[in-house]
Design a protein around this motif. Structure first.
Motif, PDB file in Angstrom:
ATOM      1  N   LYS A   1     -17.224   4.769  47.114  1.00  0.00           N
ATOM      2  CA  LYS A   1     -16.147   6.242  47.342  1.00  0.00           C
ATOM      3  C   LYS A   1     -17.428   7.324  47.981  1.00  0.00           C
ATOM      4  O   LYS A   1     -18.881   7.267  47.575  1.00  0.00           O
ATOM      5  CB  LYS A   1     -15.790   6.702  46.118  1.00  0.00           C
ATOM      6  CG  LYS A   1     -14.754   6.099  45.169  1.00  0.00           C
ATOM      7  CD  LYS A   1     -14.001   5.362  46.351  1.00  0.00           C
ATOM      8  CE  LYS A   1     -12.553   4.806  45.224  1.00  0.00           C
ATOM      9  NZ  LYS A   1     -12.508   3.473  45.138  1.00  0.00           N
ATOM     10  N   SER A   2     -16.791   8.303  48.636  1.00  0.00           N
ATOM     11  CA  SER A   2     -17.876   8.936  49.872  1.00  0.00           C
ATOM     12  C   SER A   2     -16.292  10.306  49.694  1.00  0.00           C
ATOM     13  O   SER A   2     -15.347   9.978  49.522  1.00  0.00           O
ATOM     14  CB  SER A   2     -18.153   8.281  51.161  1.00  0.00           C
ATOM     15  OG  SER A   2     -16.980   8.826  52.058  1.00  0.00           O
ATOM     16  N   GLU A   3     -17.187  11.559  50.324  1.00  0.00           N
ATOM     17  CA  GLU A   3     -16.827  12.482  50.966  1.00  0.00           C
ATOM     18  C   GLU A   3     -15.376  11.732  51.624  1.00  0.00           C
ATOM     19  O   GLU A   3     -14.422  12.555  51.489  1.00  0.00           O
ATOM     20  CB  GLU A   3     -17.150  13.814  51.246  1.00  0.00           C
ATOM     21  CG  GLU A   3     -19.005  14.483  50.405  1.00  0.00           C
ATOM     22  CD  GLU A   3     -19.157  14.443  51.178  1.00  0.00           C
ATOM     23  OE1 GLU A   3     -18.910  15.635  52.330  1.00  0.00           O
ATOM     24  OE2 GLU A   3     -20.183  15.959  50.696  1.00  0.00           O
ATOM     25  N   LEU A   4     -15.218  11.067  52.429  1.00  0.00           N
ATOM     26  CA  LEU A   4     -14.322  10.915  53.291  1.00  0.00           C
ATOM     27  C   LEU A   4     -13.504  10.156  52.045  1.00  0.00           C
ATOM     28  O   LEU A   4     -12.057   9.743  53.287  1.00  0.00           O
ATOM     29  CB  LEU A   4     -14.405  10.211  54.404  1.00  0.00           C
ATOM     30  CG  LEU A   4     -15.635  10.574  55.794  1.00  0.00           C
ATOM     31  CD1 LEU A   4     -16.352   9.903  56.239  1.00  0.00           C
ATOM     32  CD2 LEU A   4     -14.748  11.863  55.912  1.00  0.00           C
ATOM     33  N   THR A   5     -13.947   9.242  51.593  1.00  0.00           N
ATOM     34  CA  THR A   5     -12.699   8.270  50.915  1.00  0.00           C
ATOM     35  C   THR A   5     -11.166   9.116  50.194  1.00  0.00           C
ATOM     36  O   THR A   5     -11.213  10.279  50.284  1.00  0.00           O
ATOM     37  CB  THR A   5     -12.766   7.963  49.627  1.00  0.00           C
ATOM     38  OG1 THR A   5     -14.728   7.688  49.831  1.00  0.00           O
ATOM     39  CG2 THR A   5     -12.133   6.528  48.731  1.00  0.00           C
ATOM     40  N   GLN A   6     -10.112   9.241  50.859  1.00  0.00           N
ATOM     41  CA  GLN A   6      -8.806   9.468  50.626  1.00  0.00           C
ATOM     42  C   GLN A   6      -8.646   9.044  49.495  1.00  0.00           C
ATOM     43  O   GLN A   6      -8.648   8.035  48.854  1.00  0.00           O
ATOM     44  CB  GLN A   6      -7.540   9.125  51.491  1.00  0.00           C
ATOM     45  CG  GLN A   6      -7.907   9.344  53.171  1.00  0.00           C
ATOM     46  CD  GLN A   6      -8.649  11.304  52.993  1.00  0.00           C
ATOM     47  OE1 GLN A   6      -7.846  11.587  53.061  1.00  0.00           O
ATOM     48  NE2 GLN A   6      -9.936  11.486  53.746  1.00  0.00           N
ATOM     49  N   LYS A   7      -7.719  10.444  48.283  1.00  0.00           N
ATOM     50  CA  LYS A   7      -8.130   9.592  46.879  1.00  0.00           C
ATOM     51  C   LYS A   7      -6.126   9.021  46.838  1.00  0.00           C
ATOM     52  O   LYS A   7      -5.919   8.638  46.446  1.00  0.00           O
ATOM     53  CB  LYS A   7      -7.794  11.038  46.051  1.00  0.00           C
ATOM     54  CG  LYS A   7      -9.242  10.943  45.936  1.00  0.00           C
ATOM     55  CD  LYS A   7     -10.073  12.748  45.737  1.00  0.00           C
ATOM     56  CE  LYS A   7     -11.355  12.641  45.386  1.00  0.00           C
ATOM     57  NZ  LYS A   7     -12.264  12.516  46.630  1.00  0.00           N
ATOM     58  N   ARG A   8      -5.722  10.117  47.969  1.00  0.00           N
ATOM     59  CA  ARG A   8      -3.737   9.368  47.964  1.00  0.00           C
ATOM     60  C   ARG A   8      -3.654  10.101  49.258  1.00  0.00           C
ATOM     61  O   ARG A   8      -3.678  10.876  49.688  1.00  0.00           O
ATOM     62  CB  ARG A   8      -3.674  10.775  47.210  1.00  0.00           C
ATOM     63  CG  ARG A   8      -1.827  10.077  46.927  1.00  0.00           C
ATOM     64  CD  ARG A   8      -1.194  11.109  45.839  1.00  0.00           C
ATOM     65  NE  ARG A   8      -0.105  11.627  45.646  1.00  0.00           N
ATOM     66  CZ  ARG A   8       0.745  12.558  46.503  1.00  0.00           C
ATOM     67  NH1 ARG A   8       0.140  12.662  47.772  1.00  0.00           N
ATOM     68  NH2 ARG A   8       1.772  12.509  46.588  1.00  0.00           N
ATOM     69  N   THR A   9      -3.290   8.761  50.271  1.00  0.00           N
ATOM     70  CA  THR A   9      -2.046   9.758  51.766  1.00  0.00           C
ATOM     71  C   THR A   9      -1.184   9.318  51.315  1.00  0.00           C
ATOM     72  O   THR A   9      -0.347   9.011  50.410  1.00  0.00           O
ATOM     73  CB  THR A   9      -2.797   7.673  51.930  1.00  0.00           C
ATOM     74  OG1 THR A   9      -4.418   7.406  52.269  1.00  0.00           O
ATOM     75  CG2 THR A   9      -2.357   8.179  53.424  1.00  0.00           C
ATOM     76  N   GLU A  10      -0.875  10.807  51.855  1.00  0.00           N
ATOM     77  CA  GLU A  10       0.423  11.624  52.180  1.00  0.00           C
ATOM     78  C   GLU A  10       1.461  10.494  52.803  1.00  0.00           C
ATOM     79  O   GLU A  10       1.357  10.649  53.693  1.00  0.00           O
ATOM     80  CB  GLU A  10       0.397  13.063  52.062  1.00  0.00           C
ATOM     81  CG  GLU A  10       1.306  13.825  52.243  1.00  0.00           C
ATOM     82  CD  GLU A  10       1.335  15.302  52.938  1.00  0.00           C
ATOM     83  OE1 GLU A  10       2.237  16.009  53.116  1.00  0.00           O
ATOM     84  OE2 GLU A  10      -0.095  15.835  53.008  1.00  0.00           O
ATOM     85  N   TRP A  11       2.179  10.744  52.568  1.00  0.00           N
ATOM     86  CA  TRP A  11       3.684  10.275  53.064  1.00  0.00           C
ATOM     87  C   TRP A  11       4.256  11.547  53.888  1.00  0.00           C
ATOM     88  O   TRP A  11       4.579  12.447  53.316  1.00  0.00           O
ATOM     89  CB  TRP A  11       4.673   9.612  52.652  1.00  0.00           C
ATOM     90  CG  TRP A  11       4.724   8.060  52.208  1.00  0.00           C
ATOM     91  CD1 TRP A  11       3.960   8.282  51.326  1.00  0.00           C
ATOM     92  CD2 TRP A  11       4.811   7.322  53.005  1.00  0.00           C
ATOM     93  NE1 TRP A  11       4.066   6.277  50.885  1.00  0.00           N
ATOM     94  CE2 TRP A  11       4.467   6.246  51.972  1.00  0.00           C
ATOM     95  CE3 TRP A  11       6.088   7.428  54.124  1.00  0.00           C
ATOM     96  CZ2 TRP A  11       5.448   4.562  52.919  1.00  0.00           C
ATOM     97  CZ3 TRP A  11       6.717   6.006  54.442  1.00  0.00           C
ATOM     98  CH2 TRP A  11       6.056   4.537  53.203  1.00  0.00           C
ATOM     99  N   ILE A  12       4.169  11.454  55.018  1.00  0.00           N
ATOM    100  CA  ILE A  12       5.248  12.843  56.098  1.00  0.00           C
ATOM    101  C   ILE A  12       6.409  11.855  56.674  1.00  0.00           C
ATOM    102  O   ILE A  12       5.841  10.940  57.126  1.00  0.00           O
ATOM    103  CB  ILE A  12       4.317  13.207  57.376  1.00  0.00           C
ATOM    104  CG1 ILE A  12       3.158  12.939  58.444  1.00  0.00           C
ATOM    105  CG2 ILE A  12       3.132  14.103  56.373  1.00  0.00           C
ATOM    106  CD1 ILE A  12       2.390  13.464  59.202  1.00  0.00           C
TER     107      ILE A  12
END
Length: 122
Positions: free
Chosen positions: A111-122
């Protein structure tokens, strides 16, 4: 399930941050994501998934360890699993991504700062 059309422009207008994809659809276990990008992403690879990048607006360079491939509006590139890559963007670009729902943005288990923990639905 309701069948509806999606306006890419309308969805893109809902966010302004970079390197933070939003999910706008799903088919056959694949997420369709929209992302705005600027600057350099980190080098990474996906051991189990291919990834597709379709440029909606703008342009960027997909860097591989042995070459740089310019991708412009209306073009796409598929990065096969296991290939190290990083997008490099001079001016803001809007990209549609096609990738398995299980794909981690920075690849692998690291994991890094750019890793998305949860991708949001829009």
């Amino acid at each position: 399930m309701e069948i509806k059309k999606i306006s890419i422009a309308e969805k893109m207008s809902q966010f302004s941050d970079y390197w933070n994809p939003r999910i706008v659809g799903e088919l056959n276990g694949q997420h369709i994501k929209l992302v705005k990008a600027k600057g350099e992403f980190e080098w990474h690879k996906h051991d189990n998934e291919d990834e597709m990048f379709l440029v909606i607006k703008g342009e960027f360079n997909m860097e591989l360890r042995n070459k740089r491939i310019p991708i412009t509006e209306g073009e796409f590139i598929i990065i096969p699993k296991g290939i190290e890559h990083r997008p490099v963007v001079k001016n803001e670009v809007e990209i549609m991504l096609f990738e398995p729902a299980t794909t981690i943005s920075t690849g692998g288990n690291e994991k890094s700062e750019l890793t998305q923990k949860r991708t949001e639905w829009i």
